[in-house]
Write a protein that holds these residues in place. Sequence first.
Motif, PDB file in Angstrom:
ATOM      1  N   GLY A   1       0.803  -1.218   0.000  1.00 51.85           N
ATOM      2  CA  GLY A   1       0.000   0.000   0.000  1.00 51.85           C
ATOM      3  C   GLY A   1       0.833   1.263   0.000  1.00 51.85           C
ATOM      4  N   THR A   2       2.117   1.176  -0.347  1.00 57.23           N
ATOM      5  CA  THR A   2       2.946   2.385  -0.463  1.00 57.23           C
ATOM      6  C   THR A   2       3.638   2.373  -1.831  1.00 57.23           C
ATOM      7  OG1 THR A   2       4.851   1.309   0.522  1.00 57.23           O
ATOM      8  CG2 THR A   2       3.396   2.515   2.017  1.00 57.23           C
TER       9      THR A   2
ATOM     10  N   TYR B   1       1.573   8.699  -5.928  1.00 57.48           N
ATOM     11  CA  TYR B   1       0.664   7.656  -5.444  1.00 57.48           C
ATOM     12  C   TYR B   1      -0.149   8.230  -4.289  1.00 57.48           C
ATOM     13  CZ  TYR B   1      -0.783   3.370  -3.065  1.00 57.48           C
ATOM     14  OH  TYR B   1      -1.507   2.383  -2.456  1.00 57.48           O
ATOM     15  N   ARG B   2      -1.476   7.962  -4.308  1.00 58.10           N
ATOM     16  CA  ARG B   2      -2.303   8.419  -3.184  1.00 58.10           C
ATOM     17  C   ARG B   2      -2.815   7.181  -2.450  1.00 58.10           C
ATOM     18  NH1 ARG B   2      -6.326  13.139  -5.185  1.00 58.10           N
ATOM     19  NH2 ARG B   2      -7.081  11.441  -6.483  1.00 58.10           N
ATOM     20  N   ALA B   3      -2.328   7.005  -1.230  1.00 56.03           N
ATOM     21  CA  ALA B   3      -2.635   5.780  -0.486  1.00 56.03           C
ATOM     22  C   ALA B   3      -4.126   5.700  -0.148  1.00 56.03           C
ATOM     23  CB  ALA B   3      -1.798   5.727   0.783  1.00 56.03           C
ATOM     24  N   ARG B   4      -4.713   6.847   0.248  1.00 56.18           N
ATOM     25  CA  ARG B   4      -6.102   6.826   0.702  1.00 56.18           C
ATOM     26  C   ARG B   4      -7.045   6.482  -0.461  1.00 56.18           C
ATOM     27  NH1 ARG B   4      -9.554  11.189   2.774  1.00 56.18           N
ATOM     28  NH2 ARG B   4      -8.117  12.552   1.659  1.00 56.18           N
ATOM     29  N   GLU B   5      -6.833   7.143  -1.599  1.00 55.16           N
ATOM     30  CA  GLU B   5      -7.698   6.905  -2.753  1.00 55.16           C
ATOM     31  C   GLU B   5      -7.297   5.655  -3.520  1.00 55.16           C
ATOM     32  OE1 GLU B   5      -6.440   9.759  -1.918  1.00 55.16           O
ATOM     33  OE2 GLU B   5      -8.010  11.290  -1.923  1.00 55.16           O
ATOM     34  N   ARG B   6      -6.087   5.121  -3.218  1.00 60.73           N
ATOM     35  CA  ARG B   6      -5.569   3.975  -3.944  1.00 60.73           C
ATOM     36  C   ARG B   6      -5.545   4.249  -5.454  1.00 60.73           C
ATOM     37  NH1 ARG B   6      -6.733  -1.605  -1.169  1.00 60.73           N
ATOM     38  NH2 ARG B   6      -6.007  -1.049   0.905  1.00 60.73           N
TER      39      ARG B   6
ATOM     40  N   TRP C   1      -2.124  10.030  -8.969  1.00 61.49           N
ATOM     41  CA  TRP C   1      -2.722  11.344  -9.171  1.00 61.49           C
ATOM     42  C   TRP C   1      -1.669  12.302  -9.717  1.00 61.49           C
ATOM     43  CZ3 TRP C   1      -2.315  15.761  -5.477  1.00 61.49           C
ATOM     44  CH2 TRP C   1      -3.189  16.809  -5.802  1.00 61.49           C
TER      45      TRP C   1
END
Lengths: 155, 358
Positions: free
Chosen positions: A66-67, A104-109, A112
């Motif tokens: 997830g990172t 990379y946006r972790a929350r939105e997966r 961006w």
Amino acid sequence: MDISAPEAGRVATPGRRRLLGFLVGSGVVASLVSIIYPILKFVLPPRRAEMDAETVAAQANELAPGTAKIFRFGNQPAILIRLADGSYRALSAVCTHLNCTVQYRARERDIWCACHNGVYNLQGGNVSGPPPRPLREYAVHVRGKEIVVSRGSRT
Amino acid sequence: MPRLSQQLREWFQARFGTGTLDWLTHKQVPRHHHTVWYYLGGMTLFLFIVQVVTGILLLLYYRPSPGEAFESVQFIMTKVQFGWLVRGIHAWSANLLIFTAMLHMFSTFLLKAYRKPRELTWMTGCVLFFLFLGFGFSGYLLPWNTLAFFATKVGTQMMAAVPVIGNWLLTFFRGGEDVTGATLTRFFGFHVAIFPALTTAVVGAHLFLVQFFGMSVPPSIERTYSNKPVPSYSFLPSFMLRDLIGWYLALGVLAALAALFPWELGVKADPFAPTPAGIRPEWYFLFLFQTLKLIPGRVLWIEGEQFGVLVFGLAATLWVLIPFLDRNPTGRVGKLITGIGAFAIVYILAMSLWAWRS
């Protein structure tokens, strides 16, 4: 022009003049070409050798699921994402819209682009916003403790 | 339908009138057996234009830092298409330019073209010549090779011998106490910004003065035609076309030299390596170099180097002021000045040859 010139001279002169004009003109054109051609060739930089070698993008324990991280791939940035299931994916980090570097946006997966709010999914597909094409995907190999990225089709 | 060239001419004439064109076609250039010397200034101007064009091209790839300068020139020479040619032309044209400028200057001196009313033409010309020497000196360092590095060290060290402001000059030009990357950056700035700006302005003034006063007729020709007018032809097109042939000739020589004798790059400068033998400046500084080698350590009460710098500084000042010293160009003073000048020319030639041979 000399009007008193004999008949023969008057007939011969335009032809001679045209020949001389042609010789001088073509000489000048040839000189200009031989000046301009090297300049046009000079101003375009030579192609740098394409990076076909592999790049070590990260160490095996560097990224948690997830990172993601941006790494240098040849002359351009690329992004290495560790998906939730622990597998890796490498994509070009150059936005297909106007060449900004994506993140990379972790929350939105998702991926961006901050410049014009372009959104890609984690496969690199362009989902919303201005990007016209998906991000190019690179091949990822886990080799011992190194995550190796190379050009070419994904394996 | 009228031809495009004619339409264009009418378009301009409707707006600007025919004044300039009329003036150029009516302007007369004297025609005599010294006319050939009139073309050297034009050839120098042409070579300067070549320098501007090739210099801008080199700027596309050159990088002015000690870590990259040598490598970027190497890149130009080996990787960029026609890079070897562009650099070769820049280097050869620089040398030819100094050469034609010298011939131009010495011929105008010997033909006494600096006489009233052309004092300012002479002085702006001298300033241009010094600027060209500055271009040569600053450009020599830019490839950052061993030869250039040590030649710059020696050349700038000579500035320290200038009385009173010597140390200030040294620090100013080196950007510090030694020749380092700071010197390279400064020299780059002089070479591509300050000198070009100054030169453009002074060339403009020089050309304006030449056009304004017209060509000088040497005293010997004036005597031959005592009361009759000297034969002449029009500036446009007669003289202009001959001038262009001079440009073409210069281009031919330049292209041949650059193609047959590519300019060397040498070895990258290593500030901590011992100076190799055979360090020498460009050929146009050789007479200075040789003279300074000959001056003893002490002359009268001043140091030898300081003495040399003072003498050359004085000579250069007198050279610029010649129009005001030569009050009576055809009289005894005029002959004496011609004699001293001729001696200076022979001296420069002899010293250069000596340094070049040794």
